[in-house]
Design a protein around this motif. Sequence first.
Motif, short mmCIF file in Angstrom:
data_model
loop_
_atom_site.label_atom_id
_atom_site.label_comp_id
_atom_site.label_asym_id
_atom_site.label_seq_id
_atom_site.Cartn_x
_atom_site.Cartn_y
_atom_site.Cartn_z
N ALA A 108 0.83 -1.21 0.00
CA ALA A 108 0.00 0.00 0.00
C ALA A 108 0.86 1.25 0.00
N LEU A 109 1.94 1.24 0.77
CA LEU A 109 2.83 2.40 0.83
C LEU A 109 3.55 2.62 -0.49
N HIS A 110 4.03 1.55 -1.10
CA HIS A 110 4.72 1.68 -2.38
C HIS A 110 3.78 2.20 -3.45
N ALA A 111 2.53 1.74 -3.42
CA ALA A 111 1.57 2.18 -4.44
C ALA A 111 1.27 3.66 -4.31
N VAL A 112 1.08 4.13 -3.09
CA VAL A 112 0.73 5.54 -2.91
C VAL A 112 1.94 6.44 -3.18
N GLY A 125 -8.69 8.32 0.77
CA GLY A 125 -8.11 7.52 1.85
C GLY A 125 -8.59 7.93 3.22
N GLU A 126 -8.75 9.22 3.45
CA GLU A 126 -9.16 9.67 4.78
C GLU A 126 -10.62 9.32 5.08
N PHE A 293 0.61 8.74 13.28
CA PHE A 293 -0.85 8.80 13.29
C PHE A 293 -1.40 9.11 14.66
N GLY A 294 -2.51 9.83 14.67
CA GLY A 294 -3.33 10.03 15.85
C GLY A 294 -4.74 10.35 15.39
N ALA A 295 -5.71 10.20 16.29
CA ALA A 295 -7.09 10.53 15.95
C ALA A 295 -7.86 10.87 17.21
N PHE A 296 -8.86 11.72 17.07
CA PHE A 296 -9.77 11.99 18.17
C PHE A 296 -11.17 12.09 17.59
N GLY A 297 -12.14 11.63 18.35
CA GLY A 297 -13.50 11.66 17.84
C GLY A 297 -14.50 11.35 18.92
N GLY A 298 -15.78 11.43 18.54
CA GLY A 298 -16.83 11.17 19.50
C GLY A 298 -18.19 11.51 18.95
N ARG A 299 -19.07 12.01 19.82
CA ARG A 299 -20.43 12.35 19.44
C ARG A 299 -20.44 13.40 18.34
N SER A 322 -0.10 7.66 5.72
CA SER A 322 -0.85 7.17 6.88
C SER A 322 -2.26 6.73 6.49
N MET A 323 -2.91 7.49 5.60
CA MET A 323 -4.27 7.14 5.20
C MET A 323 -4.30 5.81 4.46
#
Length: 452
Positions: A108-112, A125-126, A293-299, A322-323
């Motif tokens: 996947a990394l080589h392709a992108v 991707g995202e 990578f990091g992420a935050f989320g919720g309601r 990363s995506m």
Amino acid sequence: MAPPTAPAGTLAQPETLRRNSDLDSAVAEARARYTNRRPASAALHQKALEVLPGGNTRSVLSYGPFPTAMERGEDCRVWDLDGQEYLDLCGEYTAGLFGHSEPRIHDALHAVLRRGTNLAAVGAGEERLARLLCGRFPSLQQVRFTNSGTEANLMALTVARAFTGRGTTLVFRGGYHGGVLTFPLTGSSMATLPLPFVLADYNDSEDAAAVARAHAGDLAAIIVEPMQGSGGCIPATPEFLASLRALADETGALLIFDEVMTSRMSAGGMQARLGITPELTTLGKYIAGGMSFGAFGGRADIMALLAEKLPHAGTFNNNVLSMAAGGVAMGEIFTADVAEALYQRGEKLRGRLNAVGTAAGLPLCFTGIGSMMTVHFRQPAPRRGYAATPGEEALRELFFLDMLEAGIYLARRGMVALSLPVGEAEMDRFVDTVTEFAESRRPLLLAGGVAG
């Protein structure tokens, strides 16, 4: 005639002094062996000291007499600059879940890379990765990406403060939410941002309630790790986490689960395993297949602030590497069945390791959940962070050096994070090595450990 017993509070008796001296000597001998076998790492460290403060750019990798420098990795093995091979049980502090050479991630990394790296635009991707994560974690209705768990926690706190209109956050002693959000047992850290934090003891519902109620009028958030990772792999009890859920409801604060490390414990993290849902969740480490990578989320109503009035910038938040890697990692490789199998392997391994100390009657135990665990030189197993004695600190270093001598690489603080390539043979090897450590170092364990 037996010598008289020394009164309480007097100096240690000769036998205790001898044992302490033996422990110091054993550590010194282990350091000497370590140094003699790693001339290339030593030379690199001396060069790095000229241009990097402390000779490194990541404090967790800094230890004496100098850190081992790694040159390459494959599956669950790594090789240092001097050509020595190790079983990698550090697992990049949980970020290395997929090992060093997972071909689907590499493809996947080589392709992108062939399509271009910095496109300054949104991409498919995202959306794919966001949909995968929202489908797995019960608290995630919407999510935003960052480049690290530290950033994710900073943004989650920012969102909580903006949503509630309050300023104070309840945190727990021994907690770690990133390089600028660390809360040692001894008090504040100079590296921690000067935001209004109030502290309570981990796994102590009564203390948390008292602190939260005292600050209820300005309490924006309660942030907690379902297991304190850098604090020694100390799991929160389900009762404690449930009490925080109720406390957040009572005070109007938002409950934030920092699942940067514990999200690997099931397809939907510890929140899914325990059935306790926070308002916000932070993620990181392995989810992008080893990329930053990091992420935050919720309601959705809380996250709507980011679409309406709360800016969230970051040049590399949706970087294509990363995506792409995250879509494969979470969409194809780390399925619910794989996550559960890894969890069960870790539970079994920790049970075997604890049986070593119990059977030998030694102050040696491992705490953790699933595929994460940390060694402690005390019995019974701790339920919250503690100030280690000099003897425990010496044993921790000796354990680390003895494991390296046996060809096993783990975190300097004694933490293990299993990667998917670690199988039964590798776990058997680790159990055998810990058993040998317990047998050969028995007098030192009895001298330096803590028995309850």
